[in-house]
Scaffold this motif. Structure first.
Motif, PDB file in Angstrom:
ATOM      1  N   ASN A  29      18.977  50.261  38.817  1.00 18.03           N
ATOM      2  CA  ASN A  29      18.148  50.320  40.019  1.00 18.03           C
ATOM      3  C   ASN A  29      18.774  51.172  41.128  1.00 18.03           C
ATOM      4  OD1 ASN A  29      15.733  49.589  41.358  1.00 18.03           O
ATOM      5  ND2 ASN A  29      16.892  48.117  42.578  1.00 18.03           N
ATOM      6  N   ILE A  30      20.061  51.498  41.016  1.00 15.52           N
ATOM      7  CA  ILE A  30      20.720  52.329  42.033  1.00 15.52           C
ATOM      8  C   ILE A  30      20.616  53.817  41.720  1.00 15.52           C
ATOM      9  CG2 ILE A  30      22.352  50.512  42.686  1.00 15.52           C
ATOM     10  CD1 ILE A  30      24.478  52.250  41.107  1.00 15.52           C
ATOM     11  N   VAL A  31      20.036  54.137  40.546  1.00 17.87           N
ATOM     12  CA  VAL A  31      19.959  55.519  40.064  1.00 17.87           C
ATOM     13  C   VAL A  31      18.496  55.920  39.919  1.00 17.87           C
ATOM     14  CG1 VAL A  31      20.588  57.057  38.168  1.00 17.87           C
ATOM     15  CG2 VAL A  31      22.103  55.186  38.792  1.00 17.87           C
ATOM     16  N   ALA A  32      18.151  57.120  40.366  1.00 13.49           N
ATOM     17  CA  ALA A  32      16.782  57.629  40.210  1.00 13.49           C
ATOM     18  C   ALA A  32      16.490  57.895  38.727  1.00 13.49           C
ATOM     19  CB  ALA A  32      16.617  58.910  41.018  1.00 13.49           C
ATOM     20  N   VAL A 116      30.582  61.243  45.623  1.00  9.54           N
ATOM     21  CA  VAL A 116      29.625  61.825  46.557  1.00  9.54           C
ATOM     22  C   VAL A 116      28.245  61.587  45.954  1.00  9.54           C
ATOM     23  CG1 VAL A 116      28.836  63.915  47.717  1.00  9.54           C
ATOM     24  CG2 VAL A 116      31.282  63.612  47.227  1.00  9.54           C
ATOM     25  N   TRP A 117      27.387  60.917  46.711  1.00 10.44           N
ATOM     26  CA  TRP A 117      26.037  60.601  46.257  1.00 10.44           C
ATOM     27  C   TRP A 117      25.019  61.287  47.150  1.00 10.44           C
ATOM     28  CZ3 TRP A 117      29.467  56.572  47.593  1.00 10.44           C
ATOM     29  CH2 TRP A 117      30.025  55.866  46.525  1.00 10.44           C
ATOM     30  N   GLN A 118      23.915  61.704  46.553  1.00  8.84           N
ATOM     31  CA  GLN A 118      22.752  62.138  47.318  1.00  8.84           C
ATOM     32  C   GLN A 118      21.616  61.216  46.919  1.00  8.84           C
ATOM     33  OE1 GLN A 118      21.575  66.253  47.002  1.00  8.84           O
ATOM     34  NE2 GLN A 118      20.302  66.078  48.811  1.00  8.84           N
ATOM     35  N   LEU A 119      20.895  60.702  47.919  1.00  9.49           N
ATOM     36  CA  LEU A 119      19.860  59.704  47.665  1.00  9.49           C
ATOM     37  C   LEU A 119      18.461  60.267  47.828  1.00  9.49           C
ATOM     38  CD1 LEU A 119      21.282  56.566  49.502  1.00  9.49           C
ATOM     39  CD2 LEU A 119      21.860  57.472  47.244  1.00  9.49           C
ATOM     40  N   ASP A 120      17.524  59.673  47.093  1.00  7.50           N
ATOM     41  CA  ASP A 120      16.113  59.967  47.306  1.00  7.50           C
ATOM     42  C   ASP A 120      15.590  59.058  48.425  1.00  7.50           C
ATOM     43  OD1 ASP A 120      15.638  57.431  46.153  1.00  7.50           O
ATOM     44  OD2 ASP A 120      14.866  58.260  44.277  1.00  7.50           O
ATOM     45  N   GLY A 123      16.262  55.322  48.249  1.00  5.01           N
ATOM     46  CA  GLY A 123      17.618  54.823  48.321  1.00  5.01           C
ATOM     47  C   GLY A 123      18.334  54.795  46.980  1.00  5.01           C
ATOM     48  N   ARG A 124      17.862  55.603  46.026  1.00 11.90           N
ATOM     49  CA  ARG A 124      18.505  55.696  44.710  1.00 11.90           C
ATOM     50  C   ARG A 124      19.188  57.058  44.575  1.00 11.90           C
ATOM     51  NH1 ARG A 124      13.250  54.334  41.354  1.00 11.90           N
ATOM     52  NH2 ARG A 124      12.831  56.246  42.472  1.00 11.90           N
ATOM     53  N   ALA A 125      20.262  57.088  43.802  1.00 10.00           N
ATOM     54  CA  ALA A 125      21.022  58.325  43.643  1.00 10.00           C
ATOM     55  C   ALA A 125      20.273  59.322  42.771  1.00 10.00           C
ATOM     56  CB  ALA A 125      22.380  58.031  43.033  1.00 10.00           C
ATOM     57  N   VAL A 126      20.105  60.531  43.297  1.00  9.90           N
ATOM     58  CA  VAL A 126      19.594  61.653  42.504  1.00  9.90           C
ATOM     59  C   VAL A 126      20.762  62.541  42.095  1.00  9.90           C
ATOM     60  CG1 VAL A 126      17.269  61.642  43.473  1.00  9.90           C
ATOM     61  CG2 VAL A 126      19.054  63.013  44.575  1.00  9.90           C
ATOM     62  N   SER A 127      21.907  62.328  42.730  1.00  9.64           N
ATOM     63  CA  SER A 127      23.115  63.068  42.406  1.00  9.64           C
ATOM     64  C   SER A 127      24.312  62.149  42.600  1.00  9.64           C
ATOM     65  CB  SER A 127      23.233  64.290  43.327  1.00  9.64           C
ATOM     66  OG  SER A 127      24.447  64.968  43.119  1.00  9.64           O
TER      67      SER A 127
END
Length: 144
Positions: A29-32, A116-120, A123-127
């Motif tokens: 659920n934390i990942v796109a 390093v995270w980038q979120l959608d 609030g899920r990581a796209v990177s």
């Protein structure tokens, strides 16, 4: 639409909790659905939740007590919806399957790194880009 600063600041805690609690549904659920996940322990980037599921389960199999501990506070780039957090990864190599083909060494490890995270906008990581030294882990496990 951008994610609120407080949501960005809270992401590392959610990410570490997902790793530490060992529930695959919660972890995914934390990942796109589509992700660009680079980790030095992986032969190639993870691009989707199926790949993320494999990574979580392999790590939990090899290191059943694996835990991430945040170091300091996250750094937040609101404009680009990016967060950076230093961490310690600790555990014991008591399981099979990770690293692939390596029997359990029963040795503990304590490795530092940075993600390093980038979120959608959900609030899920796209990177996810992890920076840490795999050789340090392998040395602590007695594999090099």
């Amino acid at each position: 639409m951008t994610t609120a600063t407080t949501d960005l600041a809270g992401y590392p805690a959610r990410y570490f909790a997902a790793w530490n609690q060992r529930d695959l549904a919660v972890a995914l659920n934390i990942v796109a659905e589509t992700v660009d996940w680079h980790d030095p322990s992986l032969p190639s980037p993870i691009t989707d939740r199926e790949g993320a599921a494999g990574f979580f389960t392999a790590a939990w199999s090899g290191f059943p007590d694996l835990a991430f501990i945040p170091v300091g506070e996250p750094l937040i780039d609101v404009t680009n919806q990016r967060i950076t957090q230093e961490w310690r990864m600790v555990g014991t190599h008591t399981g099979e399957g990770f690293p692939p083909g390596v029997p359990a060494t029963h040795r503990s490890f304590d490795v530092t790194g940075v993600d390093v995270w980038q979120l959608d906008h959900y609030g899920r990581a796209v990177s996810v880009h992890a920076y840490w030294n795999v050789a340090t882990l392998l040395a602590q496990l007695g594999l090099v």
